[in-house]
Design an enzyme around this catalytic site. Sequence first.
Site, PDB file in Angstrom:
ATOM      1  N   CYS A 214      39.534  -3.495  11.334  1.00 49.12           N
ATOM      2  CA  CYS A 214      39.278  -2.672  12.527  1.00 49.12           C
ATOM      3  C   CYS A 214      37.901  -2.021  12.443  1.00 49.12           C
ATOM      4  CB  CYS A 214      40.367  -1.621  12.682  1.00 49.12           C
ATOM      5  SG  CYS A 214      40.523  -0.484  11.283  1.00 49.12           S
ATOM      6  N   HIS A 541      42.323   4.312  10.850  1.00 49.62           N
ATOM      7  CA  HIS A 541      42.167   3.243  11.838  1.00 49.62           C
ATOM      8  C   HIS A 541      40.990   3.574  12.755  1.00 49.62           C
ATOM      9  CE1 HIS A 541      43.247  -0.153  14.309  1.00 49.62           C
ATOM     10  NE2 HIS A 541      43.360   0.611  15.386  1.00 49.62           N
TER      11      HIS A 541
END
Length: 594
Positions: A214, A541
Amino acid sequence: MSSSSSDHQLLRSSWNINAHQTQLSKSKKPIPDSKDPAPVAEKPSYFCQHLSELRLQLGQNPFRNLHDCLRVRPLGRASIRVGEIIRCSACSRAPPYLYACVSCAALVCRSHAAQHAAETSHQVVVDVDRAELFCCTCRDQVYDQDFDAAVVAASVGVVPFPKPENLRKRRRVDYKPWTPDLREQALIEENSSPLPFSQLPWGLRGLSNLGNTCFMNSVLQALLHTPPLRNYFLSDKHNRFYCERENRTIATRKSESSKSKTKNVQLCLACDLDAIFSAAFSGDRKPYSPAKFLYSWWQHASNLASYEQQDAHEFFISMLEGIHEKMQKDKRKHHSQGSGDCCIAHRVFSGILRSDVMCTSCGFTSTTYDPCVDISLDLESNLAVSTKTTPTKSNNSVNCEKDSMKTSHNFGISTLMGCLDRFTRPERLGSDQKFFCQQCQVRQESLKQMSIRKLPLVSCFHIKRFEHSSIRKMSKKIDRYLQFPFSMDMAPYLSSSILRSRYGNRIFPFDGDEQDPSSEFSSEFELFAVITHSGKLDAGHYVTYLRLSNQWYKCDDAWITQVNDNIVRSAQGYMMFYVQKMLYYRASATTFAV
């Protein structure tokens, strides 16, 4: 009166100008009539006829005797060194508001300045505390370029503000829109297909997560919609098919010369990025897998080649370095990174930082310049009200945003403008960081101040949210909320603005003033991408928010959703990308026949 008289004599001898010399110069060189043409050798004076007359009387360099009398306090205004105790020669008044006559060095207060001018015809004096010229007859401040240059040069040496190497000027070029002719229009219709209808903007496509990637997807999404970078790759400025063919030819020649087989062709991050641009803007809405780009990046940064979570900012810097190294090898001429001409990565993101280290004893300033592709900012530790102000805008939304920023300061919320204030604020270096002062010829304590010498086309601000302590042997993440504007003016943080506030009103080209005639527009920036980080340090994230066609979209790996402004404002910003509101074309060195 004795101390005042001795200081007066000290000032008179230091300047080496007396009334007899002034009268002699008058007799040799009478004041010309206003109708007579000005001598060619004389430099122009500004706003005051009496200052022009003084220049004619004292010669080509009328303020050369002031060099030894100028004193510059660190980060303060300049003043005239005239002794410890000074008083008006008429009323014995002490500072402030004392003036020294430029012609005869007499010390007078503001009340007796006009009387001194009437008796001696010496109209121009200099403010002792501020080192600024004042005309007693006009009763106003006057400005002279030579005098201001002497004041500025007193703190930076003989040559004020040396320019960094390879800093090219840009000049405005009129935009010429392109319209296809009949033959070109036929080729376009023959070799193109209509894009499928979609509610999402063109080029917005999800990226598959290949296992803790990510960090890579978030940066790629920001780069895919960076306007100058997008225009470069979509205009076929870097053709991956041509580049791959060239790499095979080079690899074949090397293998023939060394009589050994080359296993792999040299990988090019720019080619893989060109492939991602082609896939993202092809009209296909299925998530794209950037596996080839990940493999090429692993070859470039082997120390980061793993399926563990990496830092998005570290990936951003590493990727720009990979593009720079590959494209630099393909060019014969070497360019400095700060010039922005070496490759497309630095042409878009490269700027120049200025660092001033000032001696606290004598005010001497040592200046260095460093290229940068981003600015890393510390979150404000002291959440006090910011003292730096920005120009007001006519746009109501911008005004409301700035009002909310001021309110947030009062309630102790960190802001991006506050971080920039802290970045450009003077800081006192410790006793273990003393620098060698060229003027004092010894190591002295100093003050350091950063500023932006040259703004890039796209400014990337990195917020230091991850702290690593070698003493405590631990790392932590700072989850403090940061407020960032959608539009901002970078003018208060430019070197020219900071130097002008340091030296006062001077008609002197401060650092950066002569760089670009369009600088008054190029300091305005707009936010178009925000990379956020949620979660902990080792289990977080990354998500990217993009502004396209005045609408915000959330790019969470393969998922693309539309969000409102409040969602973006409340996000935990880690990297912010701002683009100049007004982009100017650079004149090409090559002339093409039409």
